[in-house]
Design a protein around this motif. Structure first.
Motif, PDB file in Angstrom:
ATOM      1  N   THR A 291       0.126   5.269   0.817  1.00 22.89           N
ATOM      2  CA  THR A 291      -0.926   6.175   1.266  1.00 22.89           C
ATOM      3  C   THR A 291      -0.430   7.605   1.254  1.00 22.89           C
ATOM      4  O   THR A 291       0.745   7.871   1.480  1.00 22.89           O
ATOM      5  CB  THR A 291      -1.415   5.838   2.690  1.00 22.89           C
TER       6      THR A 291
ATOM      7  N   GLY B 297      -8.057  -4.766  -0.624  1.00 21.12           N
ATOM      8  CA  GLY B 297      -6.860  -4.866  -1.439  1.00 21.12           C
ATOM      9  C   GLY B 297      -7.259  -4.811  -2.902  1.00 21.12           C
ATOM     10  O   GLY B 297      -8.424  -4.638  -3.238  1.00 21.12           O
ATOM     11  N   SER B 298      -6.278  -4.998  -3.762  1.00 17.16           N
ATOM     12  CA  SER B 298      -6.548  -4.873  -5.195  1.00 17.16           C
ATOM     13  C   SER B 298      -6.786  -6.232  -5.827  1.00 17.16           C
ATOM     14  O   SER B 298      -6.424  -7.268  -5.288  1.00 17.16           O
ATOM     15  CB  SER B 298      -5.380  -4.169  -5.883  1.00 17.16           C
TER      16      SER B 298
ATOM     17  N   ARG C 180       0.840  -1.195   0.000  1.00 12.05           N
ATOM     18  CA  ARG C 180       0.000   0.000   0.000  1.00 12.05           C
ATOM     19  C   ARG C 180       0.874   1.244   0.000  1.00 12.05           C
ATOM     20  O   ARG C 180       1.909   1.286   0.636  1.00 12.05           O
ATOM     21  CB  ARG C 180      -0.873   0.063   1.258  1.00 12.05           C
TER      22      ARG C 180
ATOM     23  N   LEU D  71     -11.112  -2.846  -6.571  1.00 10.97           N
ATOM     24  CA  LEU D  71     -10.862  -3.064  -5.147  1.00 10.97           C
ATOM     25  C   LEU D  71     -11.685  -4.257  -4.692  1.00 10.97           C
ATOM     26  O   LEU D  71     -12.856  -4.392  -5.061  1.00 10.97           O
ATOM     27  CB  LEU D  71     -11.276  -1.824  -4.345  1.00 10.97           C
TER      28      LEU D  71
ATOM     29  N   LEU E   4      -3.233   0.470  -3.736  1.00 10.75           N
ATOM     30  CA  LEU E   4      -3.110  -0.906  -3.253  1.00 10.75           C
ATOM     31  C   LEU E   4      -2.593  -1.796  -4.374  1.00 10.75           C
ATOM     32  O   LEU E   4      -3.044  -1.688  -5.516  1.00 10.75           O
ATOM     33  CB  LEU E   4      -4.479  -1.409  -2.779  1.00 10.75           C
TER      34      LEU E   4
END
Length: 191
Positions: free
Chosen positions: A92, A167-168, A90, A139, A111
């Protein structure tokens, strides 16, 4: 011009702007502050220095604080320069300086890994709600036993009392999240 002169000029401009924004004449504000209109005019135009006791009265009558009147003006009060925080797949960026008016923090997140699953261990639970919108990618939101796919352009809101992770799927996903105080504390700790 010294920094002191710049701040003094800024204070004078702010006093005048606040007075005008309220629709008050020089006489109106002067009467409220127990100054003469000519004294107030000279303060606003720089022909008279503003004493601290006068500044306190002006701030009170204009519905502001001395801090707000004397706060320096630069790009830092407008532009937020995000700091990357990369861990656990991740990245941010905090998009707000502090908790907002309603205790919310806005965060942009990129992500690159799938979400944790309940079988992988305990998923976080905390009081409050999370809100998010997906900017790009897909996502996966795990809420308890459910896995919910959220595509670019879609948004989600959910109770954080349900065990959750996100998460992705199939490549990076970028989201904007609004977190309440508990959500920020929990998700920032996880990052």
């Amino acid at each position: 011009m010294t920094q002191s002169d710049e701040i003094e000029t800024l204070v004078r401009q702010r006093i005048r702007a606040l007075r005008i924004a309220r629709g008050w004449s020089l006489d109106d504000l002067a009467d409220r502050c127990f100054f003469s209109a000519s004294t107030l005019s000279r303060m606003e135009t720089g022909h008279r220095r503003i004493g601290l006791d006068q500044l306190m009265v002006l701030a009170r009558e204009l519905g502001t604080s001395i801090d707000q009147l004397v706060e320096p003006e630069d790009d830092e009060d407008v532009v937020i320069r995000p700091v990357r925080d990369e861990s656990q797949g991740r990245t941010t960026w905090s998009l707000t300086r502090d908790q907002g008016q309603h205790g919310l923090k806005v965060v942009r997140m990129r992500l690159t890994q799938p979400p944790a699953r309940a079988e992988d261990g305990d998923l976080p639970v905390h009081p409050g709600r999370d809100w998010l919108t997906v900017l790009s990618g897909t996502l996966l939101l795990v809420l308890g036993d459910r896995t919910i796919r959220i595509e670019a352009g879609q948004a989600a809101e959910f109770s954080t009392m349900v065990p959750h992770s996100f998460g992705s799927e199939g490549g990076p996903a970028e989201v904007i999240m609004m977190l309440d105080q508990e959500g920020e504390r929990t998700h920032r700790r996880d990052l």
